[in-house]
Enzyme design. Structure first.
Site, PDB file in Angstrom:
ATOM      1  N   TYR A  77      -0.844   7.103  -5.157  1.00 34.67           N
ATOM      2  CA  TYR A  77      -2.113   6.694  -5.743  1.00 34.67           C
ATOM      3  C   TYR A  77      -3.169   7.422  -6.204  1.00 34.67           C
ATOM      4  CZ  TYR A  77      -0.642   1.809  -4.251  1.00 34.67           C
ATOM      5  OH  TYR A  77      -0.134   0.395  -4.182  1.00 34.67           O
TER       6      TYR A  77
ATOM      7  N   VAL B 175       5.633   7.809   1.593  1.00 38.31           N
ATOM      8  CA  VAL B 175       5.754   7.614   3.173  1.00 38.31           C
ATOM      9  C   VAL B 175       6.428   6.232   3.405  1.00 38.31           C
ATOM     10  CG1 VAL B 175       3.610   7.013   3.555  1.00 38.31           C
ATOM     11  CG2 VAL B 175       4.535   8.048   5.386  1.00 38.31           C
ATOM     12  N   ASP B 176       5.856   5.209   2.586  1.00 35.32           N
ATOM     13  CA  ASP B 176       6.582   3.937   2.586  1.00 35.32           C
ATOM     14  C   ASP B 176       8.162   3.856   2.675  1.00 35.32           C
ATOM     15  OD1 ASP B 176       6.436   1.172   2.779  1.00 35.32           O
ATOM     16  OD2 ASP B 176       5.857   0.861   0.634  1.00 35.32           O
TER      17      ASP B 176
ATOM     18  N   ASN C  42       2.073  -0.857  -0.537  1.00 34.70           N
ATOM     19  CA  ASN C  42       1.345  -1.300  -1.624  1.00 34.70           C
ATOM     20  C   ASN C  42       1.312  -2.771  -1.120  1.00 34.70           C
ATOM     21  OD1 ASN C  42       3.808  -2.871  -2.686  1.00 34.70           O
ATOM     22  ND2 ASN C  42       4.573  -0.883  -2.848  1.00 34.70           N
TER      23      ASN C  42
ATOM     24  N   GLY D  68      -0.921  10.490  -2.042  1.00 32.26           N
ATOM     25  CA  GLY D  68       0.305  10.742  -3.360  1.00 32.26           C
ATOM     26  C   GLY D  68       0.447   9.947  -4.624  1.00 32.26           C
TER      27      GLY D  68
HETATM   28  N1  AR6 Z   1       5.413  11.688   6.661  1.00 30.08           N
HETATM   29  C1  AR6 Z   1       4.239  11.960   6.648  1.00 30.08           C
HETATM   30  N2  AR6 Z   1       3.568  11.891   5.258  1.00 30.08           N
HETATM   31  C2  AR6 Z   1       4.190  11.660   4.241  1.00 30.08           C
HETATM   32  C3  AR6 Z   1       5.845  11.512   4.448  1.00 30.08           C
HETATM   33  C4  AR6 Z   1       6.345  11.335   5.590  1.00 30.08           C
HETATM   34  N3  AR6 Z   1       7.633  11.075   5.986  1.00 30.08           N
HETATM   35  N4  AR6 Z   1       6.177  11.346   3.123  1.00 30.08           N
HETATM   36  C5  AR6 Z   1       5.214  11.321   2.291  1.00 30.08           C
HETATM   37  N5  AR6 Z   1       4.080  11.616   2.856  1.00 30.08           N
HETATM   38  P1  AR6 Z   1       2.419   8.127  -0.449  1.00 30.08           P
HETATM   39  P2  AR6 Z   1       0.119   6.438  -1.605  1.00 30.08           P
HETATM   40  C6  AR6 Z   1       2.684  11.845   2.429  1.00 30.08           C
HETATM   41  O1  AR6 Z   1       2.577   8.449  -2.096  1.00 30.08           O
HETATM   42  O2  AR6 Z   1      -0.698   7.787  -2.126  1.00 30.08           O
HETATM   43  C7  AR6 Z   1       4.598   3.885  -2.413  1.00 30.08           C
HETATM   44  O3  AR6 Z   1       5.465   3.983  -3.268  1.00 30.08           O
HETATM   45  C8  AR6 Z   1       2.585  12.313   1.030  1.00 30.08           C
HETATM   46  O4  AR6 Z   1       2.851  13.727   0.798  1.00 30.08           O
HETATM   47  O5  AR6 Z   1       3.381   8.068   0.151  1.00 30.08           O
HETATM   48  O6  AR6 Z   1      -0.958   5.660  -0.591  1.00 30.08           O
HETATM   49  C9  AR6 Z   1       4.001   2.634  -1.730  1.00 30.08           C
HETATM   50  O7  AR6 Z   1       4.837   1.774  -1.766  1.00 30.08           O
HETATM   51  C10 AR6 Z   1       1.317  12.061   0.705  1.00 30.08           C
HETATM   52  O8  AR6 Z   1       0.544  13.110   1.160  1.00 30.08           O
HETATM   53  O9  AR6 Z   1       1.202   6.952  -0.577  1.00 30.08           O
HETATM   54  C11 AR6 Z   1       2.947   2.726  -2.768  1.00 30.08           C
HETATM   55  O10 AR6 Z   1       3.441   1.944  -3.838  1.00 30.08           O
HETATM   56  C12 AR6 Z   1       0.859  10.957   1.542  1.00 30.08           C
HETATM   57  O11 AR6 Z   1       2.002  10.634   2.396  1.00 30.08           O
HETATM   58  C13 AR6 Z   1       2.468   3.959  -2.977  1.00 30.08           C
HETATM   59  O12 AR6 Z   1       3.361   4.850  -2.753  1.00 30.08           O
HETATM   60  C14 AR6 Z   1       0.676   9.537   1.051  1.00 30.08           C
HETATM   61  O13 AR6 Z   1       1.505   9.660  -0.174  1.00 30.08           O
HETATM   62  C15 AR6 Z   1       1.212   4.460  -2.100  1.00 30.08           C
HETATM   63  O14 AR6 Z   1       0.830   5.619  -2.508  1.00 30.08           O
END
Ligand code: AR6
Length: 174
Positions: free
Chosen positions: A128, A32-33, A23, A126
Site C-alpha cells: 500500500y 503479511v495477509d 484489503n 508494503g
Molecule cells: N510478518 C510480519 N510482517 C510482515 C510479514 C510477516 N509474515 N510479511 C510481510 N510483512 P503488506 P500493506 C511486512 O504489503 O502495505 C496484501 O496483498 C511487510 O514487509 O503486507 O498494508 C493485502 O491483501 C510490510 O512492512 O501490507 C492488501 O491488498 C508490512 O508487513 C495489501 O497487501 C505490511 O506490508 C495491503 O498492503
C-alpha cells in the site's frame, strides 16, 4: 507494559490476537495477509467469507477492523484491518487519520474479545506504499494513546526485516 518491537514473522507469535494488513475484500492477498492465510489455513478465509456475507457485502472499509479465528496459528484470533493506500486518500492528512484508525480499531477489537496481548505489523507500509517513517510515527502514537487507556494490554510490533525495524525505531527516537 512498554511497547515491544521485534523482527520476525507475525504468524509465529504466541499472542491472543495478531493483526492482519488486509484489503477490503478480506479474501487474502500478498504480504503479511498472504502469510497469515497460508499459515493459518482455510478456516480464516471461511470466517472472512461469512463476515462479508453478513456484515460487509461491499467489503471492509479502510480504517475498520474485524476479528476471525486464527485457524492453525498459535494466536487465538486474527484481527483483519484495512490500511489506507498511500496517494489514494484524497489528501495526506486523511491517509494519516485512516492509518491511525486502523491501529485503534484493531486494538479495540482485540480488547473487546478479551485479548490482553496483540502483535501488530507495519500496516500499509508494503504493497500500500505508505512512507515507512511517517507510518512509524502514526503507528507508535496510536498504540501509545490506546495503552494510556488500557495499560493492561501488551503490544508487540513485528517487523519483517531488521532494516524496517530500525526505520521504525529511529522515526520514534527509540
Ligand atoms: N510478518 C510480519 N510482517 C510482515 C510479514 C510477516 N509474515 N510479511 C510481510 N510483512 P503488506 P500493506 C511486512 O504489503 O502495505 C496484501 O496483498 C511487510 O514487509 O503486507 O498494508 C493485502 O491483501 C510490510 O512492512 O501490507 C492488501 O491488498 C508490512 O508487513 C495489501 O497487501 C505490511 O506490508 C495491503 O498492503
Amino acid at each position: 507494559m512498554p511497547i515491544r518491537i521485534k523482527t520476525g514473522d507475525i504468524t509465529k507469535e504466541r499472542v491472543c490476537a495478531v493483526v492482519n494488513a488486509a484489503n477490503p475484500s478480506l479474501m487474502g492477498g500478498g504480504g503479511v495477509d498472504g502469510a497469515i492465510h497460508r499459515a493459518g489455513g482455510p478456516a480464516i478465509l471461511e470466517a472472512c467469507r461469512e463476515i462479508r456475507r453478513r456484515e460487509y457485502p461491499e467489503g471492509l472499509p479502510t480504517g475498520e477492523a474485524v476479528a476471525t479465528t486464527a485457524g492453525a496459528l498459535p494466536a487465538r484470533y486474527v484481527i483483519h484491518t484495512v490500511g489506507p493506500v498511500w496517494g489514494r486518500c484524497g489528501d495526506e492528512k486523511r491517509c494519516d487519520d485512516l492509518l491511525a484508525a486502523a491501529y485503534r480499531n484493531s486494538l479495540k477489537a482485540a480488547y473487546t474479545l478479551g485479548c490482553r496481548s496483540v502483535a501488530l505489523p507495519a500496516i500499509s507500509t508494503g504493497i500500500y506504499g505508505f512512507p515507512p517513517e511517517r507510518a512509524a510515527k502514526i503507528a507508535y502514537r496510536s498504540v501509545e494513546t490506546f495503552l494510556q487507556e488500557h495499560p493492561e494490554m501488551e503490544v508487540v510490533f513485528i517487523f519483517h526485516s531488521d532494516e524496517s525495524k530500525k526505520v521504525f525505531e529511529e522515526a520514534n527516537g527509540i
